[in-house]
Write a protein that holds these residues in place. Sequence first.
Motif, PDB file in Angstrom:
ATOM      1  N   PRO A 259      98.251 -15.560  19.051  1.00  0.00           N
ATOM      2  CA  PRO A 259      98.843 -14.226  18.863  1.00  0.00           C
ATOM      3  C   PRO A 259     100.258 -14.325  18.300  1.00  0.00           C
ATOM      4  CG  PRO A 259      97.774 -14.366  21.003  1.00  0.00           C
ATOM      5  CD  PRO A 259      97.768 -15.750  20.436  1.00  0.00           C
ATOM      6  N   LYS A 260     100.559 -13.481  17.339  1.00  0.00           N
ATOM      7  CA  LYS A 260     101.862 -13.532  16.676  1.00  0.00           C
ATOM      8  C   LYS A 260     102.926 -12.846  17.514  1.00  0.00           C
ATOM      9  CE  LYS A 260     100.421 -13.919  11.829  1.00  0.00           C
ATOM     10  NZ  LYS A 260      99.055 -14.346  12.090  1.00  0.00           N
ATOM     11  N   SER A 261     104.114 -13.428  17.475  1.00  0.00           N
ATOM     12  CA  SER A 261     105.244 -12.897  18.225  1.00  0.00           C
ATOM     13  C   SER A 261     106.463 -12.847  17.307  1.00  0.00           C
ATOM     14  CB  SER A 261     105.499 -13.770  19.454  1.00  0.00           C
ATOM     15  OG  SER A 261     106.418 -13.183  20.323  1.00  0.00           O
ATOM     16  N   ALA A 262     107.149 -13.966  17.106  1.00  0.00           N
ATOM     17  CA  ALA A 262     108.265 -13.982  16.164  1.00  0.00           C
ATOM     18  C   ALA A 262     107.804 -13.649  14.756  1.00  0.00           C
ATOM     19  CB  ALA A 262     108.945 -15.349  16.179  1.00  0.00           C
ATOM     20  N   VAL A 263     106.658 -14.151  14.360  1.00  0.00           N
ATOM     21  CA  VAL A 263     106.147 -13.902  13.010  1.00  0.00           C
ATOM     22  C   VAL A 263     105.712 -12.443  12.851  1.00  0.00           C
ATOM     23  CG1 VAL A 263     104.366 -14.581  11.348  1.00  0.00           C
ATOM     24  CG2 VAL A 263     105.563 -16.318  12.658  1.00  0.00           C
ATOM     25  N   ALA A 264     105.496 -11.756  13.975  1.00  0.00           N
ATOM     26  CA  ALA A 264     105.191 -10.324  13.950  1.00  0.00           C
ATOM     27  C   ALA A 264     106.456  -9.474  14.081  1.00  0.00           C
ATOM     28  CB  ALA A 264     104.207  -9.973  15.058  1.00  0.00           C
ATOM     29  N   GLY A 265     107.618 -10.119  14.074  1.00  0.00           N
ATOM     30  CA  GLY A 265     108.870  -9.379  14.079  1.00  0.00           C
ATOM     31  C   GLY A 265     109.396  -9.003  15.446  1.00  0.00           C
ATOM     32  N   GLU A 266     108.844  -9.573  16.516  1.00  0.00           N
ATOM     33  CA  GLU A 266     109.321  -9.215  17.862  1.00  0.00           C
ATOM     34  C   GLU A 266     110.671  -9.870  18.130  1.00  0.00           C
ATOM     35  OE1 GLU A 266     104.930  -8.789  20.015  1.00  0.00           O
ATOM     36  OE2 GLU A 266     106.263 -10.446  20.532  1.00  0.00           O
ATOM     37  N   ILE A 267     111.655  -9.043  18.422  1.00  0.00           N
ATOM     38  CA  ILE A 267     112.967  -9.591  18.796  1.00  0.00           C
ATOM     39  C   ILE A 267     113.804  -8.584  19.550  1.00  0.00           C
ATOM     40  CG2 ILE A 267     113.936  -9.049  16.491  1.00  0.00           C
ATOM     41  CD1 ILE A 267     115.818 -11.477  16.903  1.00  0.00           C
ATOM     42  N   LEU A 268     114.025  -7.402  18.968  1.00  0.00           N
ATOM     43  CA  LEU A 268     115.014  -6.465  19.493  1.00  0.00           C
ATOM     44  C   LEU A 268     114.662  -5.973  20.885  1.00  0.00           C
ATOM     45  CD1 LEU A 268     117.654  -5.269  18.370  1.00  0.00           C
ATOM     46  CD2 LEU A 268     116.327  -3.293  17.577  1.00  0.00           C
ATOM     47  N   TYR A 269     113.377  -5.763  21.132  1.00  0.00           N
ATOM     48  CA  TYR A 269     112.935  -5.197  22.409  1.00  0.00           C
ATOM     49  C   TYR A 269     112.103  -6.186  23.217  1.00  0.00           C
ATOM     50  CZ  TYR A 269     114.101  -1.241  19.420  1.00  0.00           C
ATOM     51  OH  TYR A 269     114.739  -0.399  18.542  1.00  0.00           O
TER      52      TYR A 269
END
Length: 550
Positions: A259-269
Amino acid sequence: MSDTTPRGEDTTHISRRRFMAGTGSIVGLGIAASALPQGTAGAAVRAAAAAAAGPIGDGAHVPVLVIGTGYGGSVAALRMAQAGINVEMVEMGMAWDTPGSDGKIFCNTTSPDERSYWLRTKTKQPLSNFLGFPIDKTIPKHTGVLDAEEFGGIIVYQGRGVGGGSLVNGGMAVTPKRENFGAILPTVNADEMYNTYYPRANAGLGVGLIDPNWFDTVDCYQFARVGRKQAQRSNFPFVFVPDVYDWDYMKQEAAGTVPKSAVAGEILYGNNYGKKSLQKTYIAQAKGTGRVNISPLHRVASVTPSGSSYTVVIEQLNTSGDVTATKTVLADKVFFAAGSVGTSKLLVKLKATGKLPGLNGEIGQGWGDNGNVMCGRANHLWDPTGKVQASIPCGGIDNWTAGGAFAEVAPLPTGIETYASFYLSITKNPNRAQFSWDGSKVNLNWQTAWKQPSIDMAKTIFDKINSKEGTIYRTDLFGTYKIWGDHLTYHPLGGAVLNKATDNYGRLAGYRNLYAIDGSLIPGNTSVNPFVTITALAERNIEKIIATDF
């Protein structure tokens, strides 16, 4: 990292009498947990007992209360627990251990919902505009993970939840250059920090470096390669920056096998998978001892002396931010670890309202923003930065010595090609602010105009790059025709400065057994992202406190 063995793990030096004195006032399961056997099986049983204990009870008498679960508080809790001391931690935010209806704990940067912001009805994003349009949106009021706390001249972004700022930062785990350390913590022995406590902090945090060969080829770091190329063309050094992300996991994200996390843009929240937040490192270890209990959605309202201990009034919150219960606890020792702003606000209020009148005049002083300022640049069409951008920064531009600025090459994870390069600069801004009590609340006297030195220092990098590349600044990210993000900080520091508001190990002046052990100790600037320094200083201070004060 030569010294990676945590201090305090060998508890054989603690006498039975001192051990019982340190643990005897814990009620219920805490007593049983502290007496369980050592080893893997014993740790598992102790951890289960601690998990079953539930939130702190009204009327409890505890040997140690830690206010906050960020870097400093988590270090202190772990090392005290390893030394045989039972610890209660209270955290204003949520536990962040239960998935929402979408099966994920945290929401995505591009789709903020009630999980995103702390008690707001509208988002307050660092980039308020895009292509000329405002992008903030209405959300349900909830105890979300990111607090955008507004003062007169600045917005301070802070993590809310078990793990503090580690939940919402980019994970850039940077140790300052040795030659800059004297200006950061002038009363601290640099040899000890660089030989012992920085290595210990990096080991405890799980710090690692991106694989340069993978970086050179993977799509999600095209933005950073463009940043590197343009920096080097203007004769600025580009440096890879350590991080607490699981780089093996990110490789699998990019390959599409997890499952994508950083590559899916997760950071701010928050980040759902790959980031090694404190929940996965120091806090996990602390819980594993069975001697640390954490009470989320608990906010400290007052601390007052009571004989040789302290009476602490704690408000329990619901997810709408309402107070649902008020508890009174007796604590023998209290560690203020609510972050630079949280600790400073609480101490200033307690001093001004007569709860802790003996605190000295340095309380609330020496606050700085780590020189944070943001900007974007518009690249040419032949320099695309990529539709897919990993949300975890991995490199920066170092012009600290010549221009007073270090700029991380930051992502813009919008899911579309922007042809934009984006940066968060840390600068040698000399301005310092003060917290004060106005009779009803704590204010901060920071002025937006004080960001001008940061802008001037950042311009030593980006004016030169724009001139070399024939490019311009973006003017659509922070408002209408506004180049600089000069209204915010991610890196609050100071307010209870080491060896001024405290002694040289964080003991608050005027009282026994009261401590500050977070970013409030650091006077306003670390020259790089600050959390490794906060962690290392906490490792140093708690080692001394355990050895001398228990």
